[in-house]
Design an enzyme around this catalytic site. Structure first.
Site, PDB file in Angstrom:
ATOM      1  N   LYS A  66      45.113  30.003  44.524  1.00 34.30           N
ATOM      2  CA  LYS A  66      44.990  31.115  45.253  1.00 34.30           C
ATOM      3  C   LYS A  66      44.021  31.294  46.433  1.00 34.30           C
ATOM      4  O   LYS A  66      44.379  31.529  47.497  1.00 34.30           O
ATOM      5  CB  LYS A  66      45.252  32.631  44.307  1.00 34.30           C
ATOM      6  CG  LYS A  66      46.520  32.741  43.649  1.00 34.30           C
ATOM      7  CD  LYS A  66      47.630  32.823  44.352  1.00 34.30           C
ATOM      8  CE  LYS A  66      47.566  34.146  45.073  1.00 34.30           C
ATOM      9  NZ  LYS A  66      49.014  34.443  45.753  1.00 34.30           N
ATOM     10  N   TYR A  97      44.597  28.781  38.178  1.00 34.60           N
ATOM     11  CA  TYR A  97      45.316  29.540  39.034  1.00 34.60           C
ATOM     12  C   TYR A  97      44.464  30.265  40.167  1.00 34.60           C
ATOM     13  O   TYR A  97      45.015  30.122  41.277  1.00 34.60           O
ATOM     14  CB  TYR A  97      45.827  30.937  38.249  1.00 34.60           C
ATOM     15  CG  TYR A  97      45.950  32.208  38.861  1.00 34.60           C
ATOM     16  CD1 TYR A  97      47.156  32.146  39.505  1.00 34.60           C
ATOM     17  CD2 TYR A  97      45.375  33.269  38.604  1.00 34.60           C
ATOM     18  CE1 TYR A  97      47.626  33.410  40.503  1.00 34.60           C
ATOM     19  CE2 TYR A  97      45.644  34.391  39.348  1.00 34.60           C
ATOM     20  CZ  TYR A  97      46.729  34.597  40.112  1.00 34.60           C
ATOM     21  OH  TYR A  97      46.982  35.725  40.969  1.00 34.60           O
ATOM     22  N   THR A 147      44.548  37.585  45.336  1.00 34.64           N
ATOM     23  CA  THR A 147      44.096  38.347  44.063  1.00 34.64           C
ATOM     24  C   THR A 147      42.609  38.302  44.030  1.00 34.64           C
ATOM     25  O   THR A 147      41.800  37.441  44.632  1.00 34.64           O
ATOM     26  CB  THR A 147      44.440  37.386  42.921  1.00 34.64           C
ATOM     27  OG1 THR A 147      43.894  37.867  41.651  1.00 34.64           O
ATOM     28  CG2 THR A 147      44.247  36.069  42.905  1.00 34.64           C
ATOM     29  N   ASP A 148      42.014  39.321  43.342  1.00 31.28           N
ATOM     30  CA  ASP A 148      40.548  39.405  43.419  1.00 31.28           C
ATOM     31  C   ASP A 148      39.859  38.175  42.551  1.00 31.28           C
ATOM     32  O   ASP A 148      38.826  37.982  42.636  1.00 31.28           O
ATOM     33  CB  ASP A 148      40.205  40.670  42.837  1.00 31.28           C
ATOM     34  CG  ASP A 148      40.518  40.948  41.433  1.00 31.28           C
ATOM     35  OD1 ASP A 148      41.437  40.191  40.770  1.00 31.28           O
ATOM     36  OD2 ASP A 148      40.095  42.087  40.892  1.00 31.28           O
ATOM     37  N   GLU A 149      40.711  37.490  41.730  1.00 33.98           N
ATOM     38  CA  GLU A 149      40.154  36.417  41.003  1.00 33.98           C
ATOM     39  C   GLU A 149      39.710  35.147  41.676  1.00 33.98           C
ATOM     40  O   GLU A 149      38.967  34.552  41.276  1.00 33.98           O
ATOM     41  CB  GLU A 149      41.306  35.825  40.024  1.00 33.98           C
ATOM     42  CG  GLU A 149      41.698  36.822  39.007  1.00 33.98           C
ATOM     43  CD  GLU A 149      42.581  36.467  37.962  1.00 33.98           C
ATOM     44  OE1 GLU A 149      42.395  35.293  37.395  1.00 33.98           O
ATOM     45  OE2 GLU A 149      43.653  36.928  37.507  1.00 33.98           O
TER      46      GLU A 149
END
Length: 339
Positions: A157, A153, A125-127
């Site tokens: 990741k 979260y 994810t870009d997060e």
């Protein structure tokens, strides 16, 4: 090819299964899913009894079960969609996210080492990059952007990504990683922004918007994401990271107003609630690298994708109504009742 798809009963994983069955009907697809609250066998109903598809109920963090699957099935490619993915839930209970997203990834990587694999692909994810300031629209996430996580979260990741890179460097495992922007489309669990707003608007219930709704996200239609992953599996370079972005930046409040306009509902349904802890302000991906290396660009304009998505939820009410009427409702009330 025999492809193991973990998390295939979830939103993006199921869409990837449908995409691959259409684009590569000769491939054999194995779907491994724990069936947590966000995994829904009803999503896979159309393929469950079809040749070339098999569902396996298992947890990626269960080493014995995963090793047995690899030993018996001998998959040639593994694509890991399996993840706890909701930021609010990670703030409530980080340990679940570490167990699935970190330890589960390690189990898969160890299985790939032990039994052999042509490619292991990690869906990220870009997060993991943190966020960008609202007053710098010239800034974008690239593959060289340092990891700077904001939530349990995104930290889980990022940890999984680093494990994958380490296994490639240390053991020579053939891995690729993709980091995508916010997905939307059919079969998305109703706790996420777009399906939640659609469901609430149809029921004339309040639409909870964090803060003032100024947070900006880059929206990617899920089928475009699936096409990018397929390209990476075919032509991606082992050890490489590919950012997959939609070039569709929008403020959350504008997403909500767009959905209300499509449904012909009043904006008076919008209810502003206390903001999320550590809420990232802006995500924006520069997909220039994957375009240059693999020729991928998003094919779906947001105005087309959002209308297609709203129509899908209108046409498939029983799918999401069965979810909203179940366990999710208890969680929903806990998250928003006192905000």
């Amino acid at each position: 090819m025999k492809i193991l798809i973990t998390g295939g009963a979830g939103f993006i994983g199921s869409n990837f299964i449908f995409y691959m069955r259409e684009q590569r009907p000769d491939d054999e697809l194995l779907c491994l899913d724990k069936l947590t609250y966000a995994g829904n066998l009803a999503t896979l109903e159309s393929v469950m009894d079809k040749p070339g598809f098999r569902f396996i109920h298992a947890d990626i963090a269960d080493r014995e079960a995963v090793y047995h699957i690899f030993e018996q099935e001998k998959p040639e490619i593994a694509v890991n969609f399996a993840a706890e993915s909701h930021v609010d839930r990670s703030i409530e209970n980080p340990s679940v996210f570490l167990q699935t997203n970190v330890m589960g990834t390690q189990v898969l990587l160890d299985a790939c080492r032990k039994y052999g694999i042509k490619r292991y692909h990690q869906v990220s994810t870009d997060e993991v990059y943190g966020d960008l300031p609202l007053d710098r629209p010239d800034l974008f996430f690239t593959e060289a952007t340092p990891l700077h996580t904001s939530s349990p979260y995104s930290a889980s990741k990022a940890s999984a990504d680093l494990l994958c890179s380490a296994y490639h460097r240390t053991y020579g495992l053939p891995i690729t990683i993709s980091r995508c922007s916010n997905n939307y489309g059919p079969y998305q669990f109703p706790e996420k922004l777009i399906p939640l707003m659609i469901a609430n608007a149809l029921a004339d219930k309040p639409l909870p918007v964090y803060g003032a709704g100024m947070n900006v996200r880059d929206w990617l239609y899920v089928e475009d994401h699936c096409a990018a992953i397929d390209l990476i599996l075919q032509n991606g370079k082992c050890g490489e990271v590919y950012n997959i972005g939609g070039h569709n930046e929008m403020r959350n409040i504008d997403i909500v107003k767009t959905i209300l306009a499509i449904l012909g509902k009043t904006e008076r349904l919008i209810t502003y609630v206390a903001d999320r802890k550590g809420h990232d302000m802006r995500y924006a991906i520069d997909p220039a690298f994957i375009h240059k290396e693999l020729g991928w660009l998003p094919a779906t304009k947001f105005e087309d994708g959002i209308r297609r998505t709203v129509q899908w939820y209108l046409d498939n009410r029983s799918w999401w109504e069965n979810i909203v009427n179940g366990e999710y409702q208890t969680y929903y009330e806990r998250m928003y009742a006192n905000r």
